[in-house]
Structure formats: C-alpha cells, structure tokens
Scaffold this motif. Sequence first.
Motif, short mmCIF file in Angstrom:
data_model
loop_
_atom_site.label_atom_id
_atom_site.label_comp_id
_atom_site.label_asym_id
_atom_site.label_seq_id
_atom_site.Cartn_x
_atom_site.Cartn_y
_atom_site.Cartn_z
N LEU A 6 3.51 13.32 17.66
CA LEU A 6 2.42 12.34 17.56
C LEU A 6 1.04 12.71 17.78
O LEU A 6 0.19 11.82 17.93
N SER A 7 0.99 14.19 17.73
CA SER A 7 -0.55 14.54 18.12
C SER A 7 -1.15 14.66 16.63
O SER A 7 -2.73 14.91 16.65
N ASP A 8 -0.59 14.64 15.59
CA ASP A 8 -1.34 14.86 14.32
C ASP A 8 -0.89 13.71 13.36
O ASP A 8 0.38 13.11 13.29
N SER A 9 -1.78 12.96 12.48
CA SER A 9 -1.60 12.13 11.60
C SER A 9 -2.05 12.21 10.47
O SER A 9 -3.26 12.75 10.40
N ALA A 10 -1.37 11.67 9.23
CA ALA A 10 -1.93 11.78 7.94
C ALA A 10 -1.74 10.53 7.20
O ALA A 10 -0.61 9.79 7.62
N TRP A 11 -2.43 10.27 6.30
CA TRP A 11 -2.06 8.85 5.51
C TRP A 11 -2.40 8.97 4.20
O TRP A 11 -3.08 9.81 3.51
N VAL A 12 -1.38 8.25 3.27
CA VAL A 12 -1.68 8.34 1.73
C VAL A 12 -1.46 6.94 1.33
O VAL A 12 -0.69 6.31 1.87
N GLY A 13 -2.08 6.32 0.31
CA GLY A 13 -1.85 4.92 0.18
C GLY A 13 -2.24 4.84 -1.54
O GLY A 13 -2.92 5.55 -2.25
N GLN A 14 -1.65 3.90 -2.14
CA GLN A 14 -1.65 3.70 -3.61
C GLN A 14 -1.55 2.23 -3.86
O GLN A 14 -0.66 1.57 -3.33
N ALA A 15 -2.32 1.86 -4.86
CA ALA A 15 -2.04 0.51 -5.56
C ALA A 15 -1.16 0.56 -6.83
O ALA A 15 -1.21 1.60 -7.39
N THR A 16 -0.61 -0.54 -6.91
CA THR A 16 0.35 -0.54 -8.12
C THR A 16 0.45 -1.81 -8.70
O THR A 16 0.21 -2.88 -7.91
N ARG A 17 0.76 -2.09 -10.01
CA ARG A 17 1.16 -3.39 -10.42
C ARG A 17 2.67 -3.84 -10.70
O ARG A 17 2.95 -4.83 -10.46
N ASP A 18 3.39 -2.69 -10.57
CA ASP A 18 4.77 -3.04 -10.82
C ASP A 18 5.81 -1.93 -10.22
O ASP A 18 6.94 -2.04 -10.27
N PHE A 19 5.29 -1.05 -9.40
CA PHE A 19 6.01 0.02 -8.75
C PHE A 19 6.71 1.20 -9.76
O PHE A 19 7.39 2.12 -9.16
N THR A 20 6.35 1.05 -10.79
CA THR A 20 7.26 2.21 -11.83
C THR A 20 6.30 3.40 -11.75
O THR A 20 6.90 4.54 -12.02
N ASP A 21 4.98 3.46 -11.06
CA ASP A 21 4.21 4.51 -10.79
C ASP A 21 4.28 4.94 -9.43
O ASP A 21 3.33 5.63 -9.24
N VAL A 22 5.10 4.51 -8.54
CA VAL A 22 4.88 4.93 -7.15
C VAL A 22 6.33 5.97 -6.91
O VAL A 22 7.40 5.53 -7.26
N ASP A 23 5.88 7.29 -6.51
CA ASP A 23 6.61 8.11 -6.10
C ASP A 23 6.86 8.53 -4.62
O ASP A 23 6.08 9.19 -4.13
N PRO A 24 7.78 7.83 -3.81
CA PRO A 24 7.67 7.97 -2.39
C PRO A 24 7.95 9.50 -1.97
O PRO A 24 7.20 10.10 -0.91
N LEU A 25 8.54 10.32 -2.66
CA LEU A 25 8.70 11.66 -2.42
C LEU A 25 7.41 12.42 -2.67
O LEU A 25 7.20 13.35 -1.74
N ALA A 26 6.89 12.10 -3.54
CA ALA A 26 5.44 12.92 -3.82
C ALA A 26 4.43 12.46 -2.72
O ALA A 26 3.61 13.38 -1.99
N LEU A 27 4.35 11.36 -2.16
CA LEU A 27 3.84 10.65 -1.11
C LEU A 27 4.14 11.46 0.28
O LEU A 27 3.14 11.91 0.68
N ASP A 28 5.30 11.51 0.31
CA ASP A 28 5.72 12.44 1.86
C ASP A 28 5.37 13.69 1.46
O ASP A 28 4.94 14.53 2.72
N ALA A 29 5.36 14.56 0.14
CA ALA A 29 5.02 15.73 0.27
C ALA A 29 3.41 16.04 0.34
O ALA A 29 3.25 16.92 1.13
N GLU A 30 2.76 15.11 0.05
CA GLU A 30 1.28 15.11 0.19
C GLU A 30 1.11 14.87 1.84
O GLU A 30 0.33 15.64 2.29
N LEU A 31 2.05 14.21 2.41
CA LEU A 31 1.79 14.00 3.99
C LEU A 31 2.09 15.33 4.80
O LEU A 31 1.36 15.59 5.76
N ALA A 32 3.08 15.88 4.32
CA ALA A 32 3.68 17.12 4.82
C ALA A 32 2.43 18.14 4.71
O ALA A 32 2.12 18.83 5.58
N ARG A 33 1.95 18.25 3.54
CA ARG A 33 0.60 19.16 3.24
C ARG A 33 -0.38 18.82 4.37
O ARG A 33 -0.96 20.06 4.86
N ARG A 34 -0.62 17.58 4.26
CA ARG A 34 -2.00 17.44 5.32
C ARG A 34 -1.50 17.64 6.81
O ARG A 34 -2.26 17.92 7.63
#
Lengths: 464, 510
Positions: A185-213
């Motif tokens: 819990l010593s390090d924290s990162a965040w990603v967020g995205q707006a969408t209209r229908d969730f067809t453009d949301v990729d949780p795996l890509a969001l998690d990959a960005e969190l891992a990078r950060r």
Amino acid sequence: MSTSLLLPHELVERALAASTADDCVVVVEDASSANLRWANNTLTTNGVSERLGVTVISLVAGTDGVAAASLTRDASEWPAIQALVAEADAAARSTGPAGDAAPLLGPAADHDWEEPAESTSVEVFTDTAAALGEALGRAGVDGRLLYGFMQHDLTTTYLGSSSGLRRRHVQPSGHIGVTGKSADLSDSAWVGQATRDFTDVDPLALDAELARRLDWGRRRVTLPAGRYDTVLPPAAVADLMIYAYWTAGARAAHDGATVFSRPGGGTRVGERISPHHVGIFSDPAYPGLGCSPFVVASASGPDVSVFDNGLPRRRADWVRDGELAALMTSRHSATVAGLPLTPGVDNLVMTVDGASGDLDDLVRGTDRGLLLTCLWYIREVDPQTLLLTGITRDGVYLVESGEVVGAVNNFRFNESPIDLLRRFGSASVTVPAFSREWGDYFPRTAMPALRVPDFNMSSVSAAS
Amino acid sequence: MPSADHRHRVRHDFLDLPLDRLTDSALQRCRDFGAEHADVRIELVTEQALTLRDGVVEGSHDGRVLGLAVRVLIDGTWGFAATSRLSTDSAVRAAEQAVRVAQVSAPLATERVQLADEPVHADAFWVSAYEHDPSAVPLVDKVEMFAGWSAALLRAAPVRHVEVAYSHAIENKHYADLAGTTTTQQRVRLHPVVTVHGADEQRNVIDSMRTLAPPVARGWEYVSEPAAGGWNWASELAQLPELLATKLAAPSVQAGQYDLVVDPSNLWLTIHESVGHATELDRALGYEANYAGTSFATWDQLGSLQYGSAAMTVTGDRTIEHGLSTIGYDDEGVQAQTWDLVRDGVFVGYQTDRSMAAKQGLGRSTGCAFADSPGHIPIQRMANVSLQPAVDGPDTDELLGGVDDGIYVLGDRSWSIDMQRFNFQFTGQRFYRIRNGRLDGQLRDAAYQATTTDFWRSLEAVGGPQTWVLGGAFNCGKAQPGQVAPVSHGCPSALFRSVSILNTRTEGGR
C-alpha cells in the motif's frame, strides 16, 4: 386505459392539460442506472435502479409579477401526478413574484417526442465485467491491489410547456475509474475514462497502465514543498478547469465577487486572460461529448432560470484566443450583467492553438520536474482570484532529462486555474479527459496536458 | 429510547403506503432464491430549498423522492436493485433484479460477505425530536420572514447584497429484513443560512460574512422560537453588518506559526474531516480507496495510536438529540449506539456497519449503515462524531487568556484534506488576532494547515461544557455512486499551540 401504461410524453401532455396555472412547464425524466464497485481485488457493492421523476413548474401572474413554483415527485401513476399538478398550481398562487420572470419559450417540437424512454441494465457490463474479472485475477497474481467503480446511466428527458415546447433528449453517461496499489500500500496509481456505452472500455489495458505506473514507483523520492516545473495530464487539467467553469457565472461576476469581475465594476468579458491562444468552450454537439441541446431547470439560481426551460443550448466560447469571451447566463442574468445570452452546457473542451504532441511529449521536454496523475479535494480558498487548494493523488512522478525516474510524495497545492492559463509554458493536443474529482458528475470533458513552470506545492502530504 | 409511542408521530401519507405488502412481497421473492440475507427499504424523502437574493425569491424547489430498494446477499455476494414504482409487481421485480445483479457479480467476488449479528427489532418506530414540521409552514410565510431579514440587513452599511438559503428535509424510512426486524422512522432537519456581501471601494476589497447558525435536526421552531431551543437569529443577524465592515477593513495576516483558539463553529468541520472520516473502518480497509480515500488510522494501530493529546476524547454516536446523524435504527436494522473513538488521546474505536464489523471480528456493528435515498445501497456513513468538553473546563475567554500571541477562528469556509486524512487546510468566516490574551481585531486572508496527528497532539486544552456546540452539515459526500449524508459534530472551544497559518494571497502568488 391503465394510467400506469402511459408513456412519458403522454404524462407530460396530461399534466399540462390538468394545470390551472397561467402557464406551466412539465419535465419527465425516465432514468435507469447500473454500477459495479470493487476493492482489494474483489467486488464489493453493485446495483441497478430505475426512476421516473416528474417536475411541474406552475407560473401565475399577479399584480407584482409572475410567481413560479417548482415541485418534483417520483411518480408514475396518474393520480399522483394529478395531485402534483394541483399542488404546484396552489404553491405558485401563494408565492411572491419571481425575480427572473420571463415569457416561456415559443413552440418547438422534437421529431422523437413520442418515442418511449431508453434504459440500461447490468447487462451493459457483460463484456467489461468479464475482462475486469481477468484483470483482478492478473493483478492478484502480480501483487497489485485494484479498487474501482464503473457506472452506466441512461436518462430520457421529456420537456413540455403550455407555450408549445415538446423537447426530448436521451443522455447516455458512463465512466470507469481504477486505482491500483502495491501490495504494501505504499504506492498508488489511477486511471479513469468516460464512456457512453462501455464498448470502448478495456479493463486489461487499464490494468496494464496501472502496472506501468506502479513500476515507476519502485524508486521513491522525497521532495519538499515548493514551486515545481509540473506536467498536468488532461485529467488534472479537467479537475481545475471544471471548477473554473462552474464559477464562470455572470451574476456573481457582475457583483464583483469572482475572478471574472472587473475591479471597479462589471465583468472581465473582453479582457485577455491568457497570452496563449487558448480556447475553452462548450458544445452540445461536440463529437463523443454530446449532451442536452436545451435547458432543463427544475429550480432557478443565479444563472439558471425555470423560465428558460427549453432554451436552445449552442456552442458557447467562454475563452476565445486567450480572451474571456462569455460567462454563463440565464436570460435574466444576461440582462442584469449586460452580457449576451449564453446558457451553461454539460460539457467542456479546452484547446491551445499550436499545441502538438501528447502527454509523453511534454514529459520528454521536461529537464527536471513533476508529472502528476490527478488532483483531489479541490476547494475554493479565495473567490476573487479563484485560488483553489487540493491534493495531488495516486501518483506524483519525478521527471529527469525527459524520463520518469521515480515516484514522489504527494503535495497540497494552492493554485488558481485562471492564473495557470497565464503561466503555463506548453500544451499538448486536446484529448478526451476524465476528471478524478468531478468526473462522476461531469464526465464530458476534453483537455490538453499542460506544463506549468512554477506550480505551487504548498506543503507535503504523507498520504500514499 | 425508540418505542411504539413514536408510531403516532409518523406522517400519515407514509404510513398509508402499503408498506408491509410491498416488503413482504419482495422478501418472499428473495427467500425463494435462497438468500441468506435480504432487506427492503421503502423511503420517502421530502425536501425543500428556497433562496432569496436581496429579499426577492431567486429560486424555490420542493422535491419528494419515493421508492423501494432491495438488497440481497446470495452466496456471500451483494445484489441491489431499486425502483420508484411502488406496486407489488415492481417490488417482486426489484427483488428478482437484485438477485440477478448478485448472480452477475458473483464471478468478480472472491471474498464472501458476512454480517455481524444484531438482535431482531420487530415493529419498532422512531421519530426524531422536533416540534413543528417545517413542511407545514407555507412557503409564503418563509419568504415573508426571510425577506424581512434581508430588508433589515440591506439598510446597514456596508451590506450590498443579502442571500438567504433555506433548506429542510423530512426523511421517512421503512425497513424490513428476513431476520424479522421491521423499523419505521422519521427524522426532520433544516438549515437557514444568511450571507451578506459588501465592499471596501478604496481598498478594492470585496468579501462576505455568513451566519454561524448550524444545521440541526429540529423543526421550524429553530427559526421561529429562540426561547424554545431555536437560534437567536435576531442577535446574529444584527451583528453581521459590523462584522463584515470590520473584516473588509482588516489587515492581511502575516504567515507563520501561531497559537490557535478554535471556536466550535469552525472546529466541527476539522473534527469531521480529520477524525470522523479517519475512523471509518471501511476507509481503513480500503473500500473507499478509489474515491473518498483510505485512512492513516489503520487497523494495526487500533488501541495504540497516539491520535492527539490527553485532552482529546472523541465519541461516535447516533443518539444525541437534534443530531443530524441521529436515528433509532440504521439501514441494516442495527440499533443506535454511543461509543469512544479516541479516549484520552489514544485511538480506540472505529465506526462500522454489519459487514465491516463481521470482517474484523468486532462482534456487533456500531450502526453506521445509511443510504441517502431509496435509489442507493446502504454504505457505512458517519455517526455524530464529537469532541468532549472538559468537566469544569474553561470558557472561551479563559482559553483566549492563555494566549500571548495567537489567532482565534470562527465559522467554516474553505476545507480540504488528503485522501488518507493526513494533510489539511481550513479557512474560516472570521479570524481575530489575539495579543496578550485579548482579541485585537480581525485578520484577512488566513488559512490554517497541519497534519492531523500533529494538530491534535498540539491540543493543549478544551473548553468546558458551557462552550460546547453541536455543528454539522447536510452534505457529507462519500461512495460511488455518490451519496450525501447529514451529520453533526459537537465540540467545545479548544486551544492548539503553534499551528501553521498561511496567507492565502501569498499562496496565490500575489
């Protein structure tokens, strides 16, 4: 006919017909919503809801002016709505004249007025939830903890008036935000995205960005308070500019109470507030950020009027080429402030002419400075300068020679977004942005990243 | 405390709803699906908001939210569904939707939710303490009263504009669960706020001054009857113009370290942010990590963390009369309680709901589950979190008398704290210079900034019961989807040593 089977537009028509007031506005909002929330790599809460809300605004002319009464009820059965109309009519007859009284808008009808409402359900998450499950599993294996939320809303609004307005709008809104933490819990990162229908949301890509950060955080650097060359990503720019937008009302500026007031009287409309070719505007038709093209107001306020219901919302340039070009007005406050009529719109876009590249390009151009993720708990300290305070959150990174070299402690900042428009040094192109602080309520924004040479980090926060 | 005597005070239009039929239908459907727990809430929330500017109605709105919510626990996974349609068919459908949501969510849930035990409270009624239903007062009477206040203020220099913002809420909840608890409750709250605006033309200074009267769980008597538990509005309103004039003419503060005497009208918010939220167990366990944040007061420090000085004892309660978080039973059927959070400066307790209490093996929930509407799932929300006064403690003048060179702050204005509740910054309505134990005029542009434990460890003394005031707010935000909750915080005046004071103009680079 069973009254429970009445379509929303039929409810509007019957309510208008039942009113005995001099004029009447009826708004029916048929809303549905679904959400999932998770923490510590497991689902926590969730939910679906449906709501039919009816607002009746009765207007009664008296010797001193026109009185308005606005009542909203959750109701779908005709007897309850009939009672609501009677109650609103009676309330208007016992209320004093409204300061913002104006004639209702003339006839206008949308072609889809008689269409039924649209709705959402938990099934909107089917694909996203499956991918989220995979992301949660992967994070667990890799020693990351994920916390997040996704929500989808679909609201169909029907607005009718005794003056012949028949407007309908369908508003999809959605967003996902994910916080990642290291196992200790010593390090924290965040990603967020707006969408209209969730067809453009990729949780795996969001998690990959969190891992990078989170990987950036393997090296910890402690820095003191001070002014830093700071790169604000589009999300952080949205955090600040949304607040500036919400304070850009004509009435308060005219009163001398805001950063948009001219010393000695009047407003700063027409004044250059940035040396850069900055544009800040709202547009109901902006691609991907579409929102209601007409005013819906259940209560009057400084720059909103129930008498303006149905008023067309068009593109409004708040800042044009670095010059304050307009402030939010109702018809009433426009008259008071002596400004053109520019009602508020539910989206916000900032552009900088000549800007190029993206966030990474701004980082590459930074010799030594900070890269932020987002801002939090933003509150107004001084309305006359729009000095805001708040906290950096979930990732402050040290940039050296154009590269992220580690994670830095959080800071409390004290800054004015209007002053930042004057002081920023470079900007990226504008991209869709989701504000951490306000995005749950104001998700439709597009912003550039900004690099500010002397961002004021007032004190250090021990929060991680 | 809660008793069947309260039954007759519940508004009839709520009791006239088919409460039992709707809850029975929904609960039976949950039982059909084998739910280990299910609860149904039917809620009616009636709200009124009225604003006047310079004595003229600027806006008014009267809202009524009515709906039914079903929360079900199936194989350890929550499912929730809500509807504003109140029919038996809709109640059954909501139950089925809640089950469906639980089923869809199950693959994502790797941890099984359990609930702390709670005795069954059958057919319980509870109504908050108030005299006059504010919704029964005609809007025109309110407008007339507030317009009169405004007219008087507008006659006094340097007042240019007067804003009155009034709001009230009447909250009715009927709760039933599979265990057999059934509660029906009603609470009332209201808050008038008056703000005067003025300017010093020569110094090009514009500012405002706001009433300090807190929001309360009382009825219209709070406005109309000062002698019967109401606020002394005449007195406070009469002082506003001179207070504003003095503020406009005040010098800008010199930044530095000062001893700080904090009035309850300001301290309640500091308690809310730095103690109230920090002692929420769901935050400490990470459940708000993506939104409201976590807490520095982690589980491993319970019983050992030196939160503040020995003068600091903070309680949580949902029982105090006129408290905004006060209730008979929470939204999980748990009876209201009182307990310690910080005792003699040591962190000793959390606020919990049933799932958080069970997760940490705490035995019984402290009864902090709350949903702000029928459309939202109950989550852990704040109790009334209050700093206790010192028995036979000093009054405010005596606290001021102990300061040679300091600042006295009254009223809340700007507030911000980080997501772990370490670093905060607050401003106020009025800052006064203290010299040699006496007030020496107002200051402008001041803010105090500190780290929570440093601040509370610098607490030298708290005032006696005679200085204790119950403050609070209607709009505490938390959770996703976002929910707002009303909450009160009582506190005495208090003296803190060597607190960092900022000059906000300097902070803004001016």
